[in-house]
Scaffold this motif. Structure first.
Motif, PDB file in Angstrom:
ATOM      1  N   UNK A   9       0.874  -1.158   0.000  1.00  0.00           N
ATOM      2  CA  UNK A   9       0.000   0.000   0.000  1.00  0.00           C
ATOM      3  C   UNK A   9       0.922   1.221   0.000  1.00  0.00           C
ATOM      4  N   UNK A  10       0.832   2.030  -1.053  1.00  0.00           N
ATOM      5  CA  UNK A  10       1.768   3.140  -1.235  1.00  0.00           C
ATOM      6  C   UNK A  10       0.984   4.444  -1.349  1.00  0.00           C
ATOM      7  N   UNK A  11       1.334   5.422  -0.523  1.00  0.00           N
ATOM      8  CA  UNK A  11       0.759   6.762  -0.600  1.00  0.00           C
ATOM      9  C   UNK A  11       1.762   7.627  -1.346  1.00  0.00           C
ATOM     10  N   UNK A  12       1.307   8.247  -2.438  1.00  0.00           N
ATOM     11  CA  UNK A  12       2.218   8.934  -3.347  1.00  0.00           C
ATOM     12  C   UNK A  12       1.616  10.277  -3.777  1.00  0.00           C
ATOM     13  N   UNK A  13       2.476  11.225  -4.104  1.00  0.00           N
ATOM     14  CA  UNK A  13       2.004  12.513  -4.629  1.00  0.00           C
ATOM     15  C   UNK A  13       1.219  12.292  -5.909  1.00  0.00           C
ATOM     16  N   UNK A  14       0.128  13.008  -6.048  1.00  0.00           N
ATOM     17  CA  UNK A  14      -0.685  12.931  -7.253  1.00  0.00           C
ATOM     18  C   UNK A  14      -0.158  13.964  -8.251  1.00  0.00           C
ATOM     19  N   UNK A  15       0.990  13.662  -8.835  1.00  0.00           N
ATOM     20  CA  UNK A  15       1.640  14.576  -9.779  1.00  0.00           C
ATOM     21  C   UNK A  15       2.037  13.825 -11.045  1.00  0.00           C
ATOM     22  N   UNK A  16       2.165  14.563 -12.162  1.00  0.00           N
ATOM     23  CA  UNK A  16       2.602  13.902 -13.394  1.00  0.00           C
ATOM     24  C   UNK A  16       3.985  13.275 -13.208  1.00  0.00           C
ATOM     25  N   UNK A  17       4.124  12.057 -13.669  1.00  0.00           N
ATOM     26  CA  UNK A  17       5.414  11.385 -13.619  1.00  0.00           C
ATOM     27  C   UNK A  17       5.638  10.520 -12.399  1.00  0.00           C
ATOM     28  N   UNK A  18       4.822  10.671 -11.351  1.00  0.00           N
ATOM     29  CA  UNK A  18       5.036   9.887 -10.129  1.00  0.00           C
ATOM     30  C   UNK A  18       4.886   8.390 -10.413  1.00  0.00           C
ATOM     31  N   UNK A  19       3.837   8.019 -11.110  1.00  0.00           N
ATOM     32  CA  UNK A  19       3.623   6.611 -11.433  1.00  0.00           C
ATOM     33  C   UNK A  19       4.716   6.089 -12.366  1.00  0.00           C
ATOM     34  N   UNK A  20       5.150   6.915 -13.297  1.00  0.00           N
ATOM     35  CA  UNK A  20       6.215   6.520 -14.223  1.00  0.00           C
ATOM     36  C   UNK A  20       7.521   6.246 -13.470  1.00  0.00           C
ATOM     37  N   UNK A  21       7.802   7.051 -12.444  1.00  0.00           N
ATOM     38  CA  UNK A  21       9.020   6.831 -11.659  1.00  0.00           C
ATOM     39  C   UNK A  21       8.934   5.513 -10.875  1.00  0.00           C
ATOM     40  N   UNK A  22       7.754   5.205 -10.360  1.00  0.00           N
ATOM     41  CA  UNK A  22       7.579   3.947  -9.632  1.00  0.00           C
ATOM     42  C   UNK A  22       7.727   2.767 -10.598  1.00  0.00           C
ATOM     43  N   UNK A  23       7.071   2.839 -11.744  1.00  0.00           N
ATOM     44  CA  UNK A  23       7.186   1.760 -12.736  1.00  0.00           C
ATOM     45  C   UNK A  23       8.627   1.635 -13.222  1.00  0.00           C
ATOM     46  N   UNK A  24       9.312   2.768 -13.398  1.00  0.00           N
ATOM     47  CA  UNK A  24      10.701   2.765 -13.823  1.00  0.00           C
ATOM     48  C   UNK A  24      11.616   2.105 -12.809  1.00  0.00           C
ATOM     49  N   UNK A  25      11.325   2.305 -11.538  1.00  0.00           N
ATOM     50  CA  UNK A  25      12.102   1.654 -10.485  1.00  0.00           C
ATOM     51  C   UNK A  25      12.024   0.136 -10.650  1.00  0.00           C
ATOM     52  N   UNK A  26      10.837  -0.371 -10.931  1.00  0.00           N
ATOM     53  CA  UNK A  26      10.667  -1.819 -11.084  1.00  0.00           C
ATOM     54  C   UNK A  26      11.372  -2.334 -12.333  1.00  0.00           C
ATOM     55  N   UNK A  27      11.150  -1.679 -13.458  1.00  0.00           N
ATOM     56  CA  UNK A  27      11.753  -2.178 -14.702  1.00  0.00           C
ATOM     57  C   UNK A  27      13.272  -2.027 -14.676  1.00  0.00           C
TER      58      UNK A  27
END
Length: 165
Positions: A9-27
């Motif tokens: 369960x992750x609480x994250x800023x609702x900003x452009x690019x936040x999800x991309x950075x998380x997905x990028x961390x995984x890949x």
């Protein structure tokens, strides 16, 4: 070490690019995301992300540490380690609804407390909400009738509150 499924369960800023950075961390580190569901919270500046992954204890620990280092991330909780939690998934299933199958579809919907959310002359769209076992059981029962399409949300999870008076 044995692999295990991990629901974060992750609480994250609702900003452009936040999800991309998380997905990028995984890949970038060769980790896999089994399921990902994200939506705005009561606070429109924050999003809640439910992420399901797998790995041994070392890999899970690395994933959590790396997530916590991201600037957009406020909080990471491994709900599978925290104890008691509720998890659900939703699916929309488009199924053939020829006259000879309609009674069977209605019986399945009644037994599993499903909702028919769209009707056309030849198809029904059925909403299924529950755990993975329920969704898979419904899919198995509808498959012989003729599933035309399935869309699943992925898992969402929430830690239960302690039940002390």
């Amino acid at each position: 070490m044995a692999e295990r499924k991990c629901t974060l369960s992750v609480l994250v800023e609702n900003t452009p690019g936040a999800l991309a950075r998380i997905a990028g961390l995984f890949s970038g580190r060769g980790f896999n995301i089994d399921s990902l569901c994200v939506a705005e919270t009561l606070d429109p500046t924050l999003s809640h992300l439910t992420l399901v992954t797998h790995g041994d204890d070392f890999i899970i620990e690395q994933i959590i540490k790396q997530l916590r280092r991201l600037i957009d991330v406020y909080k990471v909780v491994d709900v599978t380690e925290e104890g008691d939690f509720v998890e659900r998934e939703m699916a929309l299933i488009k199924v053939r609804a020829e006259k000879e199958y309609r009674d069977e579809i209605y019986r399945i919907c009644e037994i599993f407390r499903l909702k028919i959310v769209d009707v056309s002359p030849r198809t029904y769209v059925i909403e299924v909400t529950g755990d993975k076992n329920k969704l898979n059981a419904v899919i198995d029962l509808l498959r012989p009738i003729g599933i035309k399409e399935i869309v699943r949300t992925g898992l969402i999870a929430m830690k239960r509150e302690k039940k002390t008076p």
